[in-house]
Design an enzyme around this catalytic site. Sequence first.
Site, mmCIF file in Angstrom:
data_model
loop_
_atom_site.group_PDB
_atom_site.id
_atom_site.type_symbol
_atom_site.label_atom_id
_atom_site.label_comp_id
_atom_site.label_asym_id
_atom_site.label_seq_id
_atom_site.Cartn_x
_atom_site.Cartn_y
_atom_site.Cartn_z
ATOM 1 N N LYS A 149 -11.805 -10.674 -3.956
ATOM 2 C CA LYS A 149 -13.136 -10.910 -4.520
ATOM 3 C C LYS A 149 -13.306 -10.138 -5.822
ATOM 4 O O LYS A 149 -12.915 -8.977 -5.922
ATOM 5 C CB LYS A 149 -14.234 -10.478 -3.548
ATOM 6 C CG LYS A 149 -15.626 -10.825 -4.075
ATOM 7 C CD LYS A 149 -16.727 -10.340 -3.162
ATOM 8 C CE LYS A 149 -16.978 -8.855 -3.331
ATOM 9 N NZ LYS A 149 -18.173 -8.421 -2.581
ATOM 10 N N ARG A 164 -23.293 -11.911 2.665
ATOM 11 C CA ARG A 164 -22.552 -11.091 3.627
ATOM 12 C C ARG A 164 -23.098 -9.677 3.692
ATOM 13 O O ARG A 164 -23.059 -9.020 4.726
ATOM 14 C CB ARG A 164 -21.056 -11.134 3.358
ATOM 15 C CG ARG A 164 -20.516 -10.540 2.057
ATOM 16 C CD ARG A 164 -20.427 -9.042 2.074
ATOM 17 N NE ARG A 164 -19.404 -8.482 1.240
ATOM 18 C CZ ARG A 164 -19.474 -7.260 0.725
ATOM 19 N NH1 ARG A 164 -20.541 -6.495 0.907
ATOM 20 N NH2 ARG A 164 -18.463 -6.801 0.007
ATOM 21 N N THR A 194 -33.150 -9.123 -4.970
ATOM 22 C CA THR A 194 -32.498 -10.130 -4.132
ATOM 23 C C THR A 194 -32.120 -9.583 -2.771
ATOM 24 O O THR A 194 -32.376 -10.206 -1.731
ATOM 25 C CB THR A 194 -31.235 -10.668 -4.835
ATOM 26 O OG1 THR A 194 -31.608 -11.299 -6.059
ATOM 27 C CG2 THR A 194 -30.492 -11.661 -3.952
ATOM 28 N N LYS A 199 -24.827 6.691 -6.748
ATOM 29 C CA LYS A 199 -26.035 6.105 -6.175
ATOM 30 C C LYS A 199 -26.430 6.825 -4.885
ATOM 31 O O LYS A 199 -25.566 7.238 -4.102
ATOM 32 C CB LYS A 199 -25.829 4.617 -5.908
ATOM 33 C CG LYS A 199 -25.635 3.774 -7.156
ATOM 34 C CD LYS A 199 -25.444 2.305 -6.805
ATOM 35 C CE LYS A 199 -25.205 1.442 -8.037
ATOM 36 N NZ LYS A 199 -24.976 0.020 -7.681
#
Length: 332
Positions: free
Chosen positions: A73, A117, A144, A235
């Site tokens: 991916k 997912r 989102t 983060k």
Amino acid sequence: MGDLTKVLVLTKEDIESLVTMEDAIAAVREGFKAYNSDRAVVPFPVALNVPDGNGDVHIKPGYVKGTPSYTVKIASGFYDNPKRGMPSSHGMLLLFDSRTGLPLCFEVDRCFLTDLRTAAAGAVAADALAKRDVSKVAVIGTGTQARLQVMALSKVRRFGELRVWGRDRAKAEAYASEMSEALGVKVVPTATAEEAVRGAEVIVTATMSTSPVVKVEWISGGAHITAMGSDEPGKQELDTKILARADKVVVDSLKQCARLGEVHHALEDGSMKEGDVHAELGEVLLGRKPGRESDKEVTVCDLTGIAVQDVAISSFVYEKAKRSGKGFCIEV
């Protein structure tokens, strides 16, 4: 010409017609089980920063032993794009034959499957760790993933009230209006993150924050927290004291969360040790470690996203596309 290989190409629109949220939850659940059954081959993901474009690119390869394909991916986020009238996220999943290495399918999903997912993983975590009876849910974030996480959660838990907080009040109000209609429940935009979180039985954090937005003193006994925004070392969404206080901290991948996730920050400041992590999610799903054992427990699931989720959902889409005749073929 004899050396060319036919490859199936699926657009985002094709993919959206092939997979539901329920499909994604089922596929991701099996992916986590494979991960903790020594069947998944999942190298550490590659993160490429592109400072000139204020962007980052994640490359995640994965394979489940005994299956006919492996997946690579590529997903990107370029955060100035909305100012240009372009989407901030893009990407695709590439499937290859696990016997020959030849390409099988290009799923040009524009990050749809990644979003799906990721939300499905949150639902799987909540199903294993949240109380059975839930009345109030809190979501921190208005993007989102804040939408999809709650839509996925609604497939595994019924709840009557959703509280939302975001830094932009107008976006929180728009979120409340949209999600109230989508879910058929009361959705309340709150003035502060604290107001959203206090008294909530399930708390979902879905932000790109680089400093804690949820504090330990806001957390009620019996609460479950799904934290999914901390997918890079810089983060952070949770006060590390929350992880120290929790009865059970569960991760998608300990190796990954120790370097990227909320657990990473708690390890760094000494709030917890790796041995304090209760389980990986797949261990709970397989019954090797217990999930929630009482309505008083505080549980946290730290989700950084692992490639086996991509393998599971991309394989599902490819097999369904072959049966349904979706997509078109190119020769490469």
